[in-house]
Design a protein around this motif. Structure first.
Motif, PDB file in Angstrom:
ATOM      1  N   THR A  72      38.704  37.508  45.551  1.00  0.00           N
ATOM      2  CA  THR A  72      40.152  37.286  45.540  1.00  0.00           C
ATOM      3  C   THR A  72      40.425  36.018  44.744  1.00  0.00           C
ATOM      4  O   THR A  72      39.504  35.249  44.431  1.00  0.00           O
ATOM      5  CB  THR A  72      40.725  37.178  46.971  1.00  0.00           C
ATOM      6  N   ASN A 130      32.784  36.808  47.481  1.00  0.00           N
ATOM      7  CA  ASN A 130      31.990  36.769  48.716  1.00  0.00           C
ATOM      8  C   ASN A 130      30.687  37.546  48.566  1.00  0.00           C
ATOM      9  O   ASN A 130      30.683  38.776  48.496  1.00  0.00           O
ATOM     10  CB  ASN A 130      32.825  37.317  49.882  1.00  0.00           C
ATOM     11  N   CYS A 151      36.299  28.253  55.657  1.00  0.00           N
ATOM     12  CA  CYS A 151      36.484  29.646  56.037  1.00  0.00           C
ATOM     13  C   CYS A 151      37.353  29.698  57.294  1.00  0.00           C
ATOM     14  O   CYS A 151      37.236  28.853  58.185  1.00  0.00           O
ATOM     15  CB  CYS A 151      35.122  30.291  56.290  1.00  0.00           C
ATOM     16  N   HIS A 204      40.364  28.935  53.410  1.00  0.00           N
ATOM     17  CA  HIS A 204      41.655  28.379  53.805  1.00  0.00           C
ATOM     18  C   HIS A 204      41.714  26.941  53.295  1.00  0.00           C
ATOM     19  O   HIS A 204      40.845  26.132  53.613  1.00  0.00           O
ATOM     20  CB  HIS A 204      41.784  28.423  55.324  1.00  0.00           C
ATOM     21  N   GLY A 216      44.677  31.915  52.870  1.00  0.00           N
ATOM     22  CA  GLY A 216      43.244  32.145  53.073  1.00  0.00           C
ATOM     23  C   GLY A 216      42.845  32.477  54.491  1.00  0.00           C
ATOM     24  O   GLY A 216      41.756  32.091  54.938  1.00  0.00           O
ATOM     25  N   SER A 239      32.378  39.285  56.183  1.00  0.00           N
ATOM     26  CA  SER A 239      33.670  38.760  55.720  1.00  0.00           C
ATOM     27  C   SER A 239      33.789  37.236  55.851  1.00  0.00           C
ATOM     28  O   SER A 239      33.330  36.649  56.843  1.00  0.00           O
ATOM     29  CB  SER A 239      34.806  39.409  56.521  1.00  0.00           C
ATOM     30  N   SER A 247      36.549  33.787  54.157  1.00  0.00           N
ATOM     31  CA  SER A 247      37.770  33.466  53.411  1.00  0.00           C
ATOM     32  C   SER A 247      37.720  31.989  53.057  1.00  0.00           C
ATOM     33  O   SER A 247      36.839  31.264  53.519  1.00  0.00           O
ATOM     34  CB  SER A 247      39.021  33.746  54.268  1.00  0.00           C
ATOM     35  N   TYR A 266      42.799  32.589  44.888  1.00  0.00           N
ATOM     36  CA  TYR A 266      43.768  31.715  45.567  1.00  0.00           C
ATOM     37  C   TYR A 266      44.375  30.827  44.491  1.00  0.00           C
ATOM     38  O   TYR A 266      43.654  30.114  43.786  1.00  0.00           O
ATOM     39  CB  TYR A 266      43.082  30.841  46.624  1.00  0.00           C
ATOM     40  N   ILE A 307      37.903  38.428  53.423  1.00  0.00           N
ATOM     41  CA  ILE A 307      37.444  39.001  52.158  1.00  0.00           C
ATOM     42  C   ILE A 307      36.053  39.579  52.447  1.00  0.00           C
ATOM     43  O   ILE A 307      35.135  38.843  52.804  1.00  0.00           O
ATOM     44  CB  ILE A 307      37.367  37.921  51.055  1.00  0.00           C
ATOM     45  N   LYS A 333      43.040  35.734  55.526  1.00  0.00           N
ATOM     46  CA  LYS A 333      42.650  37.156  55.531  1.00  0.00           C
ATOM     47  C   LYS A 333      41.194  37.314  55.138  1.00  0.00           C
ATOM     48  O   LYS A 333      40.731  36.695  54.170  1.00  0.00           O
ATOM     49  CB  LYS A 333      43.538  37.933  54.557  1.00  0.00           C
TER      50      LYS A 333
END
Ligand code: CU
Ligand code: CU
Ligand code: CU
Ligand code: CU
Ligand code: CU
Ligand code: CU
Ligand code: NA
Ligand code: NA
Ligand code: NA
Ligand code: NA
Ligand code: NA
Ligand code: NA
Ligand code: ZN
Ligand code: ZN
Ligand code: ZN
Ligand code: ZN
Ligand code: ZN
Ligand code: ZN
Ligand code: ZN
Ligand code: ZN
Ligand code: ZN
Lengths: 279, 279, 279
Positions: B109, B79, B125, B88, B99, B84, B86, B111, B103, B101
């Motif tokens: 991270t 990121n 996201c 998904h 996805g 923040s 994510s 996945y 980041i 949470k």
């Protein structure tokens, strides 16, 4: 409260009116000629609201054109409606016949193509803003029957539409076959146990979708009329703008039964009707 | 009026771009690694409107990820977008890989999951407000091919999206593959009688649904890409936000043919394109 | 932030609660009697918003009525809710039992009909404005089981609804089974690899449609519950107001998984929940 005051055409005349055109044979083939004229006319949406429509042949919705798969369709389009319009047909055809080019007031054109594939299609003006040209009334159904006809039925058309009477890109009124609440005040008489075949079209602009709900019954769905057997049974079906289907059903018991989108804000502003089932 | 001025990526580059990742074998199994970085970049929606996107790898939509059912997917997510985000993914996977949470900016991270089941999936996201994070541009398609590949075709992706340029939770502009009206000004060239396989996604927030309509033709529908045979034929299909399908068709005649949602308020604000069929 | 403060009924009690009525045999036939009373009660939608509901038996949604196809249904409807209401059932029945006539405060009526056809139906008040009477809480599911029961499963009901708390014909809050965000704060515990059968209904007024999305999984769709085999597999399905289906799925991995309409403006205002999958 008679909503037809001032209206030449009413939804009861539209309901079971199928226009097969003027039939000719050319080189052994069936040609159907339709004379469609863009016009303006004023209709009474209710006792308080008069609306200036842009329409085909003086009616909203326009005539329901009907042919058999493989027939030749010849549409003689004449624009007498004050400014540019066009007729865009759904179904398969050449780019030149797609009806996206403006035909000026006073001008004419011919759209010619084969009726294919069988199913429930539509036509409408495709001049920008299309939202305006459609919601003013320039649309109709175009039904193409399969080579082997569907079984006998009491056939009818049912077109959901919206009216933006104050030009704010929202609908204040809605209608079935042109006039708000008409079939509530004048129920459609059908016979008990008679197969009903409804050609239903969602022509509502500004709202992205509407459902069609039938009371106290279920219906069989033939999506876009492209199947000979139903693929679903329900009593509420979601239809985005320009979606259209064949719905089949019959009523087992006499009496009155409502039908309407289950978006009640749409239904209660004119998009509601009822059957009167006769024993 | 050239909408690509100032844009590094244009919809023509997005159209047929499939990212199969970096392929490795681990314990005899295919692993596809994708490096996806959340970024911010400014795009020109038209000659008057510049829009600050949140995106993946500098593109809106993000890369179309592609794998075969059963492959291992490893997404290295980094990121760099300021706050923040994510990723998904749709499809089947463990809760830890879902996805949802956040980041943080500057964090990364991984996945990792199996590509299953075959079909048309998406990623986006999932940080609240998701409406904002999605409509700012943080999404893309994730195609999982069936074990036995589909027949050869001219394959393309088509993502409908909306832009809320004044932050009032309504869309003022719409786009196909990122830029309003791009394919109207730059028609997609395809060949006559060539099978077209379109992976279509409705990623429009704020409007609950949109249809996809193809002019002068019908298409076969593979819902969510989860079937190997089509289950419906039509030319207007309703898609709620995040619905996606495979549509197949070919054009019999040369010329130009439009496609767009039949919600004309959406189409006429940028969600419209055309094919140019070459003989 | 405990949303059940002040609420007699909470969504966890609603979730797996099926009301089979009081069973009698009359002439060898199963008759199910349901005593349904229209009431008003105040519920806490969250710690800041109290809402005056119109409801059935003090719950929003009303009881989930359940029968087998062919059973006789007898609904003893008593209106104690202050002004006129009715109960309109979906499913096949006579016009006299259609529940469109107002039952005044203090009055009662009996709706009697056969439970048919098998599927997922609903009931709701049909007094104008229906938008108001439905969104105030006067609705529930009516499940008709097929003659041969569906396979064993962990069965649950999931009703999406909206609350127009300021009477402007738009929803400010949404809920699953009555209370916004309840299942986010109180996840639904289910078992890994257990077949889940969800009876899902979209009862949202004012928004024309919503999708239902399940995270990290796919579900099988039985449209309107009218089939014994699924006709589609997806993870996002569009449902217009009053559409309802059976969705079947099981989770392969433990953990928490969200579900919500993918119209994130609807989801993030209360129409969101999560499963906690127990190994
Ligand atoms: Cu026009
Ligand atoms: Cu059209
Ligand atoms: Cu984000
Ligand atoms: Cu999603
Ligand atoms: Cu009521
Ligand atoms: Cu209803
Ligand atoms: Na043709
Ligand atoms: Na208006
Ligand atoms: Na997986
Ligand atoms: Na906006
Ligand atoms: Na019945
Ligand atoms: Na409101
Ligand atoms: Zn015009
Ligand atoms: Zn009904
Ligand atoms: Zn009704
Ligand atoms: Zn973000
Ligand atoms: Zn068209
Ligand atoms: Zn068009
Ligand atoms: Zn009431
Ligand atoms: Zn998801
Ligand atoms: Zn989600």
């Amino acid at each position: 409260n008679v909503p037809t005051v001032g209206n030449d055409i009413n939804p009861m005349l539209v309901l079971r009116d199928f226009d097969y055109g003027t039939v000719k044979k050319e080189n052994g083939r069936t040609v159907r000629e339709f004379r469609l004229t863009a016009k303006t006319s004023t209709i009474e949406l209710n006792s308080a609201v008069t609306f200036n429509t842009w329409n085909v042949n003086g009616r909203v919705p326009g005539p329901t054109l009907r042919a058999k798969e493989g027939d030749r369709i010849r549409v003689l389009f004449y624009n007498q409606a004050g400014h540019s319009h066009s007729l865009h047909f759904h179904g398969v055809h050449r780019a030149e016949m797609d009806g996206v080019k403006p035909i000026r007031h006073g001008a004419a054109t011919v759209y010619e193509f084969d009726a294919e594939p069988f199913g429930v299609h539509l036509y409408h003006c495709h001049i920008a803003p299309v939202t305006r040209h459609v919601s003013k009334g320039l649309y109709g159904l175009f039904i193409v029957d399969p080579p082997k006809p569907r079984p006998p039925a009491d056939e009818m058309v049912m077109i959901m539409a919206g009216y933006d009477v104050n030009d704010d890109n929202r609908n204040e009124l809605y209608a079935l076959n042109g006039i708000p609440d008409y079939y509530m005040m004048n129920p459609i008489r059908i016979y008990q146990n008679q197969l009903i075949r409804m050609y239903v079209l969602n022509m509502i602009e500004f709202d992205v979708a509407a459902t069609f709900h039938l009371h106290a019954n279920m219906f069989q769905v033939y999506p876009t009329g492209r199947t000979l057997k139903p693929t679903q049974e329900t009593d509420v079906i979601t239809m985005g703008t320009a979606e259209r289907h064949i719905l089949e059903f019959s009523f087992r018991y006499p009496g009155k039964y409502m039908f309407h989108p289950h978006q009640d804000a749409i239904a209660e502003n004119g998009c509601m009707g009822q059957f009167e089932v006769i024993s």
